[in-house]
Design a protein around this motif. Structure first.
Motif, mmCIF file in Angstrom:
data_model
loop_
_atom_site.group_PDB
_atom_site.id
_atom_site.type_symbol
_atom_site.label_atom_id
_atom_site.label_comp_id
_atom_site.label_asym_id
_atom_site.label_seq_id
_atom_site.Cartn_x
_atom_site.Cartn_y
_atom_site.Cartn_z
ATOM 1 N N GLU A 1 -2.967 2.927 -12.867
ATOM 2 C CA GLU A 1 -3.428 2.423 -11.583
ATOM 3 C C GLU A 1 -3.339 0.907 -11.521
ATOM 4 O O GLU A 1 -4.019 0.261 -10.742
ATOM 5 N N LYS B 1 0.815 -1.217 0.000
ATOM 6 C CA LYS B 1 0.000 0.000 0.000
ATOM 7 C C LYS B 1 0.846 1.263 0.000
ATOM 8 O O LYS B 1 0.400 2.322 -0.452
ATOM 9 N N HIS C 1 -9.072 -0.739 -4.566
ATOM 10 C CA HIS C 1 -9.628 0.010 -3.433
ATOM 11 C C HIS C 1 -9.611 1.503 -3.727
ATOM 12 O O HIS C 1 -8.880 1.982 -4.605
ATOM 13 N N LYS C 2 -10.420 2.232 -2.971
ATOM 14 C CA LYS C 2 -10.471 3.686 -3.059
ATOM 15 C C LYS C 2 -9.631 4.297 -1.936
ATOM 16 O O LYS C 2 -9.406 3.668 -0.902
ATOM 17 N N LYS C 3 -9.181 5.505 -2.161
ATOM 18 C CA LYS C 3 -8.426 6.223 -1.143
ATOM 19 C C LYS C 3 -9.260 6.318 0.134
ATOM 20 O O LYS C 3 -10.440 6.669 0.100
ATOM 21 N N GLY C 4 -8.652 5.970 1.265
ATOM 22 C CA GLY C 4 -9.339 6.033 2.549
ATOM 23 C C GLY C 4 -10.175 4.821 2.881
ATOM 24 O O GLY C 4 -10.838 4.788 3.919
ATOM 25 N N ASP D 1 -3.982 3.577 5.750
ATOM 26 C CA ASP D 1 -2.871 3.680 4.790
ATOM 27 C C ASP D 1 -3.310 3.540 3.330
ATOM 28 O O ASP D 1 -2.456 3.424 2.449
ATOM 29 N N ALA D 2 -4.609 3.535 3.055
ATOM 30 C CA ALA D 2 -5.070 3.568 1.657
ATOM 31 C C ALA D 2 -5.023 5.022 1.202
ATOM 32 O O ALA D 2 -6.009 5.752 1.244
ATOM 33 N N ARG D 3 -3.849 5.454 0.760
ATOM 34 C CA ARG D 3 -3.606 6.877 0.494
ATOM 35 C C ARG D 3 -3.945 7.301 -0.918
ATOM 36 O O ARG D 3 -3.880 8.484 -1.244
ATOM 37 N N GLU D 4 -4.260 6.347 -1.765
ATOM 38 C CA GLU D 4 -4.621 6.684 -3.134
ATOM 39 C C GLU D 4 -5.498 5.585 -3.722
ATOM 40 O O GLU D 4 -5.524 4.463 -3.227
ATOM 41 N N ASP D 5 -6.230 5.944 -4.784
ATOM 42 C CA ASP D 5 -7.023 4.941 -5.482
ATOM 43 C C ASP D 5 -6.090 3.926 -6.132
ATOM 44 O O ASP D 5 -4.999 4.273 -6.604
ATOM 45 N N ARG D 6 -6.535 2.685 -6.173
ATOM 46 C CA ARG D 6 -5.706 1.644 -6.787
ATOM 47 C C ARG D 6 -6.588 0.637 -7.506
ATOM 48 O O ARG D 6 -7.553 0.127 -6.939
#
Length: 454
Positions: free
Chosen positions: A133, A102, A222-225, A229-234
């Motif tokens: 992405e 992440k 996943h989406k940011k947040g 620690d999900a700091r950006e869209d992926r």
């Protein structure tokens, strides 16, 4: 990028690890640099550009939190390096793996590792991603001409080639079955390269290695947040494979909960990233593979039948190497030429005695074991013609058949088994003709086939 053109930096405070990695990589990559002190990293990055950085997560034996590794991972990004960072640790903590991915790591390996797995991880990190992405999806550039090393003249292999020709132009889901080392991934690549999606990405995922905590994020994104620690869209692997082929390897190892989530996506052809509300349509060709026999896979206590029907529109069974001894000589010559070129040596020939030794061995590790056997022989042989003594077989998968690898020690049962195989191959799988040549009735030959598990 090709592995041999890569520049690799290895940071680890264990001198034995640095020595082992340097010896492994020096013949595999263009340049390998090793360093014990992470403090030297800024200077190294200022002096030259690296394609891959192998970064240890712990530099003090009493501190095993991985925080040092994360600090230097962030510093690499801050210093503007475009290198793919592979985190390494002696502690198989899945939380560290999740966090490393992440925070921007390309991959994560655990010490001690298998050399071929490490090389594969580095090669995957070097491949161009399928989009901005695409995460760490392994997008293999498509090219015509089928998959490398997918060779064979045996009737069983010819049947596979014919099936590939028929199924590849369609979008039918394919299930590839076979023992470890038979080349299931090469079959999947061959289907992709012969399909109308050949210009699209080929994304391979070892789903058996995904833990429940990684499964949804890796496959669906996943989406940011969405979580700590999900700091950006992926994007997940489904989205990375858009317009191409998604290859789910070792699908037989998925848990029932993950199977249910996968089935929903396959039915709806939509994925919803973790933390998102709106689904995204996906256009992929699905190929799955497993070493679990179909009879075991059909047990609903292990695998959902509705998912099995969904992924098994067309079934391809890759035969074990021991069932097609006529292909062994051709494969051995192919690997000998391949590794002679790799190690800058004259292509060796194989003596008749060496070929007999290869054909009499049971190959519990299948084509992969043959490949490594020939590679070692090419490296260690003193002459331009490989002899029986140059061939050393693996002790990793001991079986009763493996004990019969040397001709002088073959049991009567093994002799009978090999004779039956050779005659059946000679007659292209025609049991009637094979029985006539062996002086047996069809019923007697079938009994012997059952006896030898053929």
């Amino acid at each position: 990028m090709n592995l041999r053109a890569a520049s690799v930096l290895v940071l680890d405070d264990d001198p034995d690890i640095l020595t082992a990695v340097r010896l492994l990589l020096k013949t595999q990559v263009r340049e390998v640099t090793v360093e014990r002190r992470p403090e030297a990293l800024p200077g190294l990055l200022a002096a030259r550009a690296f394609d891959v950085i192998l970064l240890d997560m712990n530099y003090h034996s009493a501190i095993n939190t991985g925080n040092e590794g994360f600090f230097w991972l962030r510093r690499i990004k801050e210093l503007g390096s475009a290198a793919a960072v592979i985190m390494i640790t002696a502690y198989a903590d899945i939380d560290l793996a999740v966090r490393a991915l992440k925070e921007g790591a390309a991959d994560f390996v655990v010490k001690p590792w298998h050399n071929d797995k490490l090389l594969s991880t580095i090669q995957d990190a070097l491949r161009p991603l399928g989009g901005a992405e695409a995460g760490k999806a392994a997008a293999v550039p498509a090219r015509a001409g089928g998959a490398p090393n997918l060779l064979g003249s045996a009737p069983t292999m010819q049947q596979i080639f014919r099936t590939i020709e028929k199924v590849a132009p369609t979008d039918a889901n394919v299930l590839v079955l076979g023992e470890n080392g038979t080349g299931k991934d090469l079959v999947a690549q061959a289907v992709h390269r012969a399909s109308a999606r050949a210009a699209g990405p080929f994304v391979k995922v070892d789903v058996g290695a995904l833990t429940p905590s990684l499964f949804e994020s890796e496959l669906f994104g996943h989406k940011k947040g969405a979580f700590t620690d999900a700091r950006e869209d992926r994007a997940g692997r489904f989205e990375a494979a858009q317009g191409g082929t998604l290859f789910l390897d070792e699908i037989g190892n998925l848990g029932l909960a993950q199977q249910a989530k996968l089935l929903t996506v396959l039915q709806n052809r939509q994925v919803t990233r973790l933390g998102a509300n709106q689904p995204t349509a996906v256009d992929i060709r699905l190929i799955c593979a497993t070493n679990v026999p179909l009879s075991e896979l059909a047990d609903e206590r292990r695998f959902r039948k509705d998912l099995l029907y969904r992924i098994n529109t067309v079934e391809l069974l890759v035969p074990p190497l021991r069932s097609r001894p006529a292909d062994i000589a051709g494969l051995a010559r192919h690997f000998a030429a391949q590794y002679a070129a790799k190690y800058h040596r004259p292509a060796p020939t194989l003596s008749p005695a060496a070929l007999r030794r290869l054909e009499q061995y049971a190959w519990p590790g299948n084509v992969r074991e043959l490949q490594y056997t020939i590679e070692r022989a090419v490296i260690m042989a003193d002459t331009a013609e490989l002899q029986p003594e140059d061939l050393h077989f693996s002790q990793l998968e001991p079986t009763p058949a493996a004990a019969a690898e040397v001709a002088d020690n073959l049991t009567l049962s093994a002799v009978e088994r090999n004779a039956i195989l050779r005659v059946i191959e000679k007659h292209g799988g025609n049991i009637t003709r094979a029985a006539q040549e062996l002086g047996l009735t069809r019923t007697a030959l079938y009994r012997r086939l059952n006896k030898h598990a053929l």
